[in-house]
Design a protein around this motif. Structure first.
Motif, PDB file in Angstrom:
ATOM      1  N   LYS A  44       1.062  -1.245  -0.061  1.00 20.83           N
ATOM      2  CA  LYS A  44       0.122  -0.352  -0.309  1.00 20.83           C
ATOM      3  C   LYS A  44       0.635   1.413  -0.562  1.00 20.83           C
ATOM      4  CE  LYS A  44      -2.406   1.168   4.294  1.00 20.83           C
ATOM      5  NZ  LYS A  44      -3.179   1.699   4.781  1.00 20.83           N
TER       6      LYS A  44
ATOM      7  N   MET B 122       1.614   2.693  -3.076  1.00 15.73           N
ATOM      8  CA  MET B 122       0.869   3.640  -3.582  1.00 15.73           C
ATOM      9  C   MET B 122       0.276   4.764  -3.534  1.00 15.73           C
ATOM     10  SD  MET B 122      -0.019   1.910  -6.816  1.00 15.73           S
ATOM     11  CE  MET B 122      -0.218   0.029  -7.309  1.00 15.73           C
ATOM     12  N   GLN B 123       1.151   5.057  -2.223  1.00 16.98           N
ATOM     13  CA  GLN B 123       0.669   6.710  -1.796  1.00 16.98           C
ATOM     14  C   GLN B 123       1.186   7.874  -2.524  1.00 16.98           C
ATOM     15  OE1 GLN B 123       2.313   6.458   2.307  1.00 16.98           O
ATOM     16  NE2 GLN B 123       0.421   5.320   3.148  1.00 16.98           N
TER      17      GLN B 123
ATOM     18  N   GLY C 188       1.307   7.988  -5.003  1.00 18.26           N
ATOM     19  CA  GLY C 188       0.430   8.331  -6.522  1.00 18.26           C
ATOM     20  C   GLY C 188      -1.397   8.442  -6.166  1.00 18.26           C
TER      21      GLY C 188
ATOM     22  N   ILE D  50      -4.132   7.033  -8.773  1.00 22.71           N
ATOM     23  CA  ILE D  50      -3.995   5.276  -7.778  1.00 22.71           C
ATOM     24  C   ILE D  50      -5.160   6.262  -6.507  1.00 22.71           C
ATOM     25  CG2 ILE D  50      -3.611   4.315  -5.961  1.00 22.71           C
ATOM     26  CD1 ILE D  50      -2.219   3.345  -9.216  1.00 22.71           C
TER      27      ILE D  50
ATOM     28  N   TYR E 292      -7.557   4.855  -3.366  1.00 27.34           N
ATOM     29  CA  TYR E 292      -7.577   3.257  -2.859  1.00 27.34           C
ATOM     30  C   TYR E 292      -8.384   3.174  -1.812  1.00 27.34           C
ATOM     31  CZ  TYR E 292      -5.391  -0.500   0.410  1.00 27.34           C
ATOM     32  OH  TYR E 292      -4.134  -1.430   1.334  1.00 27.34           O
TER      33      TYR E 292
ATOM     34  N   GLN F  73      -4.395  10.825  -0.539  1.00 26.58           N
ATOM     35  CA  GLN F  73      -5.620  10.801  -1.189  1.00 26.58           C
ATOM     36  C   GLN F  73      -6.220  11.772  -0.861  1.00 26.58           C
ATOM     37  OE1 GLN F  73      -7.338   6.797  -2.464  1.00 26.58           O
ATOM     38  NE2 GLN F  73      -9.514   7.460  -2.794  1.00 26.58           N
TER      39      GLN F  73
ATOM     40  N   PHE G  18       4.614  -4.033  -5.606  1.00 23.38           N
ATOM     41  CA  PHE G  18       3.167  -4.725  -5.936  1.00 23.38           C
ATOM     42  C   PHE G  18       2.950  -5.790  -5.872  1.00 23.38           C
ATOM     43  CE2 PHE G  18      -1.077  -3.251  -6.045  1.00 23.38           C
ATOM     44  CZ  PHE G  18      -1.316  -2.617  -4.882  1.00 23.38           C
TER      45      PHE G  18
ATOM     46  N   THR H 154      -6.616  -0.727  -4.761  1.00 20.30           N
ATOM     47  CA  THR H 154      -6.660  -0.032  -5.453  1.00 20.30           C
ATOM     48  C   THR H 154      -7.503   0.089  -6.464  1.00 20.30           C
ATOM     49  OG1 THR H 154      -4.996  -1.301  -6.742  1.00 20.30           O
ATOM     50  CG2 THR H 154      -3.848   0.066  -4.485  1.00 20.30           C
TER      51      THR H 154
ATOM     52  N   VAL I 141      -5.769  -1.105 -11.484  1.00 18.86           N
ATOM     53  CA  VAL I 141      -4.146  -1.538 -12.543  1.00 18.86           C
ATOM     54  C   VAL I 141      -3.307  -3.067 -12.884  1.00 18.86           C
ATOM     55  CG1 VAL I 141      -2.917   0.106 -10.238  1.00 18.86           C
ATOM     56  CG2 VAL I 141      -2.659  -2.081 -10.181  1.00 18.86           C
TER      57      VAL I 141
ATOM     58  N   TYR J 229       1.515  -5.306 -12.614  1.00 14.95           N
ATOM     59  CA  TYR J 229       1.900  -4.845 -11.607  1.00 14.95           C
ATOM     60  C   TYR J 229       1.881  -5.735 -10.429  1.00 14.95           C
ATOM     61  CZ  TYR J 229       2.426  -0.238 -13.693  1.00 14.95           C
ATOM     62  OH  TYR J 229       2.052  -0.035 -15.100  1.00 14.95           O
TER      63      TYR J 229
ATOM     64  N   LEU K 232       3.418   5.637 -11.274  1.00 17.19           N
ATOM     65  CA  LEU K 232       3.491   3.812 -10.735  1.00 17.19           C
ATOM     66  C   LEU K 232       5.318   4.676 -10.643  1.00 17.19           C
ATOM     67  CD1 LEU K 232       1.868   1.390 -10.597  1.00 17.19           C
ATOM     68  CD2 LEU K 232       1.325   2.968  -9.090  1.00 17.19           C
TER      69      LEU K 232
END
Length: 497
Positions: A45, A48-49, A51, A57, A59, A67, A241, A252, A317, A321, A424
């Protein structure tokens, strides 16, 4: 007696015969390089932050701070590793190899201080890392002084690498000093572009420095020069990931900020970045139908995102990945980014000789080749829409993509293509570029935005609580000098003015 007997042979019983007894320059070099690469690139996780903050992205497990634009406080915990720079040099033997280690030290310092000042503004720099000399409350340098120091350290790093030799302990470039020079100089161009509002400052000499690097120093010349980590199917070396022990993979969603731009440009990276909605496929749409790819508004309130997630009518995604342990390398700075930097500098009139359009086209080509070369030619990962050399040529020649319009419109195109290229990748680059230029436009929803006021995106992190607790006098003076005493996420730091 039991305690005494049990502990008397502790060192003997727990000694690792394969472990090094003393530190060496190569060991410390490895630690420093991995600290700004492997230890910076998080997994699952957390990977992905960036993004989430860069609006590519979403979440769905919980409402994530990144986010919804809650930056919070940063940390200075990223700096203590720099005390290894001096130790690395102490273990180095005088000569050309020591020049390389000294250059590496300057680069890592510049990299660390740049990324920290970009978050908060003024920071300790000239008096930082002197705790062993009993300076535990360092004064703050202005952001201008920090940038001057960073530029000087990068200049010195280039000079010393030029006088250096191949060195041990480098997991990225295998100690190749030419590749390190290219990285140092490419990074300095990125630093200088962040000073684009300071071109009139005679101390910084922004455009003069930029021109000198472009004309006289080595920079990245292909994707092979990317500052990146390459993964393999080995423990602790798999893609961040990858599905193994990765519960985050089911939460995601791909953002409409990304998918809408890809669709508008007929960009096949859509099929490499995302999977089609399973609901749309069940309705009979083909995997290469762009309307089967459903991006989700990243500013949507969490309750509504959860409702969409429950319907399964969204794009996650791309499977590559999660399914490929080696997947694509993750870079922190790339050849494609360099080309976009040069394109913008040309539009701004800093350099000449090559057109902005040529740099821009080269950047797109490099970015697409990166995706093409690092993805198996498998319909599962490109959904029957493969990127080929012919496709790239037709894409950059299309009217939708060609660089055109006013200078400002061209800069928007350049930044948008960089945004599309760094999915990413390059961590917080999308956020910082949006903050610097306003492009691409990120959606802001007062109903979901955790920033105050709700109609604005934050532009900085807050200073660490530890600084307020233990270095309060100096951090409060820095706040007064910059932000009228307000440690506020909306305050404009020096580089933004």
């Amino acid at each position: 007696m039991i305690a005494s007997t049990s502990c008397s042979h502790f060192d003997e019983l727990n000694a690792n015969p394969d472990a090094a007894v003393n530190a060496t320059a190569p060991m410390l070099a490895t630690k420093l390089i991995l600290n700004i690469t492997d230890e910076t690139i998080s997994t699952n996780k957390t990977f992905m932050q960036p993004g989430m903050l860069g609006k590519t992205i979403l979440y769905t497990e919980f409402a994530e701070d990144m986010q919804y634009n809650n930056l919070g406080r940063t940390s200075y915990d990223v700096l203590p590793v720099l005390t290894n720079v001096e130790k690395m040099l102490n273990y180095s033997v005088a000569g050309s190899v020591k020049n390389s280690y000294t250059a590496l030290g300057h680069f890592v310092r510049a990299w660390k201080f740049f990324n920290l000042t970009m978050r908060v503004g003024d920071i300790p720099y000239s008096n930082a890392l002197k705790g062993e000399s009993n300076n535990v409350a360092p004064t703050y340098d202005t952001q201008k002084q920090v940038f001057q120091g960073i530029l000087n350290e990068l200049d010195e790093a280039d000079k010393l690498f030029a006088q250096g030799a191949t060195f041990d302990g480098d997991p990225v470039y295998a100690g190749n000093v030419t590749k390190w020079r290219k990285l140092v100089n490419t990074f300095e161009l990125q630093v200088l572009l962040n000073l684009y509002k300071k071109t009139s400052d005679t101390d910084l000499k922004v455009t003069e420095r930029f021109k000198d690097i472009v004309n006289n120093r080595p920079v990245f010349t292909s994707n092979a020069d990317n500052f990146q980590l390459v993964y393999s199917d080995k423990a602790s070396q798999r893609y961040p990931f990858y599905k193994l022990n990765n519960q985050a993979m089911i939460y995601t969603m791909v953002s409409s900020t990304l998918t809408d731009k890809l669709k508008a440009l007929d960009d096949r990276r859509l099929y490499y970045y995302a999977n089609p909605s399973t609901v749309q496929l069940a309705k009979g749409k083909a995997v290469n139908d762009p309307t089967a790819y459903i991006g989700t508004d990243p500013s949507m309130v969490y309750a509504d995102v959860s409702k969409i997630y429950a319907t399964k009518d969204f794009s996650n995604v791309n499977s590559r990945y999660m399914e490929l342990p080696a997947s694509e390398p993750v870079y922190l700075l790339s050849y494609a980014q360099l080309k976009f930097i040069l394109a913008e500098a040309t539009v701004r009139g800093w350099i000449s000789g090559t057109t902005a359009a040529a740099y821009y086209t080269d950047g797109i080509t490099a970015a697409m080749k990166f995706v093409m070369d690092n993805t198996p030619n498998d319909p599962a990962y490109h959904h029957n829409m493969p990127i080929t050399a012919d496709y790239i040529s037709s894409y950059v020649a299309s009217d939708k993509v060609k660089l055109a319009g006013t200078s400002e419109q061209q800069i928007e195109q350049i930044i948008t293509q960089q945004f599309l290229s760094t999915f990413l990748q390059a961590q917080y680059n999308a956020f910082f570029e949006n903050r610097r230029t306003g492009y691409p436009v990120f959606p802001v929803n007062p109903a979901s935005n955790m920033n105050v006021p709700g109609n604005k995106l934050p532009v900085r992190w807050l200073y660490p609580q530890s600084e307020l607790d233990y270095n309060g006098t100096n951090v409060k003076l820095a706040l007064t000098n910059q932000y009228n005493g307000n440690d506020n996420t909306n305050e404009q730091m020096w580089i933004l003015k």
